[in-house]
Design a protein around this motif. Structure first.
Motif, PDB file in Angstrom:
ATOM      1  N   LYS A   1       1.028 -18.610   0.731  1.00 40.44           N
ATOM      2  CA  LYS A   1      -0.232 -17.957   0.359  1.00 40.44           C
ATOM      3  C   LYS A   1      -0.799 -18.557  -0.922  1.00 40.44           C
ATOM      4  O   LYS A   1      -2.006 -18.750  -1.045  1.00 40.44           O
ATOM      5  N   ILE A   2       0.062 -18.861  -1.872  1.00 44.62           N
ATOM      6  CA  ILE A   2      -0.404 -19.479  -3.115  1.00 44.62           C
ATOM      7  C   ILE A   2      -0.903 -20.889  -2.852  1.00 44.62           C
ATOM      8  O   ILE A   2      -1.921 -21.308  -3.415  1.00 44.62           O
ATOM      9  N   MET A   3      -0.209 -21.605  -1.985  1.00 42.65           N
ATOM     10  CA  MET A   3      -0.665 -22.963  -1.655  1.00 42.65           C
ATOM     11  C   MET A   3      -2.042 -22.913  -1.004  1.00 42.65           C
ATOM     12  O   MET A   3      -2.924 -23.720  -1.331  1.00 42.65           O
TER      13      MET A   3
ATOM     14  N   ALA B   1      -7.857 -23.685  -1.335  1.00 46.14           N
ATOM     15  CA  ALA B   1      -9.194 -23.150  -1.090  1.00 46.14           C
ATOM     16  C   ALA B   1     -10.010 -23.012  -2.371  1.00 46.14           C
ATOM     17  O   ALA B   1     -11.230 -23.159  -2.353  1.00 46.14           O
ATOM     18  N   PHE B   2      -9.354 -22.722  -3.493  1.00 49.59           N
ATOM     19  CA  PHE B   2     -10.071 -22.379  -4.718  1.00 49.59           C
ATOM     20  C   PHE B   2     -10.274 -23.564  -5.660  1.00 49.59           C
ATOM     21  O   PHE B   2     -11.354 -23.743  -6.214  1.00 49.59           O
ATOM     22  N   LEU B   3      -9.244 -24.366  -5.858  1.00 53.94           N
ATOM     23  CA  LEU B   3      -9.308 -25.414  -6.878  1.00 53.94           C
ATOM     24  C   LEU B   3     -10.190 -26.617  -6.545  1.00 53.94           C
ATOM     25  O   LEU B   3     -10.745 -27.219  -7.466  1.00 53.94           O
ATOM     26  N   PRO B   4     -10.357 -27.014  -5.279  1.00 55.92           N
ATOM     27  CA  PRO B   4     -11.173 -28.224  -5.026  1.00 55.92           C
ATOM     28  C   PRO B   4     -12.614 -28.132  -5.533  1.00 55.92           C
ATOM     29  O   PRO B   4     -13.232 -29.159  -5.799  1.00 55.92           O
ATOM     30  N   GLN B   5     -13.154 -26.946  -5.705  1.00 56.84           N
ATOM     31  CA  GLN B   5     -14.535 -26.867  -6.201  1.00 56.84           C
ATOM     32  C   GLN B   5     -14.648 -27.312  -7.653  1.00 56.84           C
ATOM     33  O   GLN B   5     -15.734 -27.559  -8.142  1.00 56.84           O
ATOM     34  N   PHE B   6     -13.510 -27.423  -8.343  1.00 57.40           N
ATOM     35  CA  PHE B   6     -13.519 -27.860  -9.737  1.00 57.40           C
ATOM     36  C   PHE B   6     -13.154 -29.332  -9.892  1.00 57.40           C
ATOM     37  O   PHE B   6     -13.006 -29.813 -11.010  1.00 57.40           O
TER      38      PHE B   6
ATOM     39  N   ALA C   1      -5.982 -34.472 -10.196  1.00 59.98           N
ATOM     40  CA  ALA C   1      -6.795 -33.411 -10.786  1.00 59.98           C
ATOM     41  C   ALA C   1      -6.337 -32.038 -10.281  1.00 59.98           C
ATOM     42  O   ALA C   1      -6.227 -31.087 -11.057  1.00 59.98           O
ATOM     43  N   LEU C   2      -6.050 -31.934  -8.978  1.00 64.43           N
ATOM     44  CA  LEU C   2      -5.550 -30.671  -8.432  1.00 64.43           C
ATOM     45  C   LEU C   2      -4.195 -30.315  -9.027  1.00 64.43           C
ATOM     46  O   LEU C   2      -3.925 -29.150  -9.319  1.00 64.43           O
ATOM     47  N   LEU C   3      -3.346 -31.317  -9.205  1.00 68.22           N
ATOM     48  CA  LEU C   3      -2.036 -31.073  -9.812  1.00 68.22           C
ATOM     49  C   LEU C   3      -2.196 -30.589 -11.251  1.00 68.22           C
ATOM     50  O   LEU C   3      -1.525 -29.637 -11.668  1.00 68.22           O
TER      51      LEU C   3
END
Length: 88
Positions: free
Chosen positions: A5-7, A12-17, A28-30
Protein backbone atom coordinates in the motif's frame (compact mmCIF):
# COMPACT_ATOMS: atom_id res chain seq x y z
CA UNK A 1 9.25 -0.88 1.32
CA UNK A 2 7.64 -4.26 1.92
CA UNK A 3 4.18 -2.73 2.38
CA UNK A 4 2.45 -2.74 -1.03
CA UNK A 5 0.00 0.00 0.00
CA UNK A 6 2.85 2.39 0.76
CA UNK A 7 4.56 1.50 -2.50
CA UNK A 8 1.35 2.25 -4.40
CA UNK A 9 0.95 5.52 -2.52
CA UNK A 10 4.48 6.59 -3.45
CA UNK A 11 4.01 5.55 -7.05
CA UNK A 12 0.74 7.49 -7.26
CA UNK A 13 1.68 10.58 -5.23
CA UNK A 14 5.37 11.35 -5.72
CA UNK A 15 5.69 11.43 -9.55
CA UNK A 16 3.85 14.76 -9.71
CA UNK A 17 6.85 16.32 -7.96
CA UNK A 18 9.41 14.93 -10.41
CA UNK A 19 10.21 16.81 -13.60
CA UNK A 20 10.60 14.31 -16.47
CA UNK A 21 12.60 16.85 -18.50
CA UNK A 22 15.54 16.60 -16.10
CA UNK A 23 15.88 12.83 -16.44
CA UNK A 24 16.86 10.47 -13.63
CA UNK A 25 13.30 10.18 -12.34
CA UNK A 26 14.24 7.07 -10.36
CA UNK A 27 16.80 8.94 -8.28
CA UNK A 28 14.39 11.82 -7.71
CA UNK A 29 11.68 9.41 -6.51
CA UNK A 30 14.20 7.69 -4.25
CA UNK A 31 15.28 11.02 -2.79
CA UNK A 32 11.66 12.03 -2.15
CA UNK A 33 10.99 8.66 -0.50
CA UNK A 34 14.05 9.01 1.74
CA UNK A 35 12.99 12.55 2.67
CA UNK A 36 9.51 11.26 3.54
CA UNK A 37 10.94 8.46 5.69
CA UNK A 38 13.33 10.85 7.45
CA UNK A 39 10.59 13.36 8.22
CA UNK A 40 8.28 10.59 9.38
CA UNK A 41 10.97 9.25 11.70
CA UNK A 42 11.59 12.70 13.16
CA UNK A 43 7.88 13.19 13.74
CA UNK A 44 7.48 9.79 15.39
CA UNK A 45 10.48 10.46 17.64
CA UNK A 46 8.96 13.79 18.67
CA UNK A 47 5.62 12.12 19.46
CA UNK A 48 7.39 9.43 21.52
CA UNK A 49 9.39 12.06 23.40
CA UNK A 50 6.29 14.12 24.20
CA UNK A 51 4.39 11.01 25.28
CA UNK A 52 7.24 9.93 27.55
CA UNK A 53 7.41 13.37 29.16
CA UNK A 54 3.65 13.46 29.64
CA UNK A 55 3.71 9.96 31.12
CA UNK A 56 6.43 10.87 33.60
CA UNK A 57 4.56 13.99 34.69
CA UNK A 58 1.19 12.27 34.90
CA UNK A 59 2.75 9.36 36.79
CA UNK A 60 3.38 11.70 39.70
CA UNK A 61 -0.28 12.73 39.88
CA UNK A 62 -1.97 9.59 41.20
CA UNK A 63 -5.41 11.15 41.64
CA UNK A 64 -5.42 12.31 38.03
CA UNK A 65 -4.34 8.86 36.85
CA UNK A 66 -7.24 7.27 38.77
CA UNK A 67 -9.75 9.66 37.19
CA UNK A 68 -8.31 9.21 33.69
CA UNK A 69 -8.67 5.44 34.07
CA UNK A 70 -12.24 5.82 35.29
CA UNK A 71 -13.18 8.08 32.40
CA UNK A 72 -11.49 5.77 29.93
CA UNK A 73 -13.36 2.79 31.38
CA UNK A 74 -16.64 4.69 31.19
CA UNK A 75 -16.00 5.54 27.54
CA UNK A 76 -15.27 1.90 26.69
CA UNK A 77 -18.34 0.67 28.58
CA UNK A 78 -20.56 3.21 26.83
CA UNK A 79 -19.13 2.26 23.43
CA UNK A 80 -19.72 -1.41 24.22
CA UNK A 81 -23.31 -0.74 25.26
CA UNK A 82 -23.91 1.32 22.14
CA UNK A 83 -22.53 -1.48 20.00
CA UNK A 84 -24.56 -4.10 21.86
CA UNK A 85 -27.80 -2.14 21.54
CA UNK A 86 -27.27 -1.07 17.93
CA UNK A 87 -29.83 -2.23 15.40
CA UNK A 88 -28.41 -4.69 12.94
Amino acid sequence: MLNPKIMLFFLAFLPQFVDPAHGKQGWALLLLGVAFAFNGTLFNLAVAWVAARARSRLGRMQRLVVWVRRVTGLVFISLGLRLALAAR
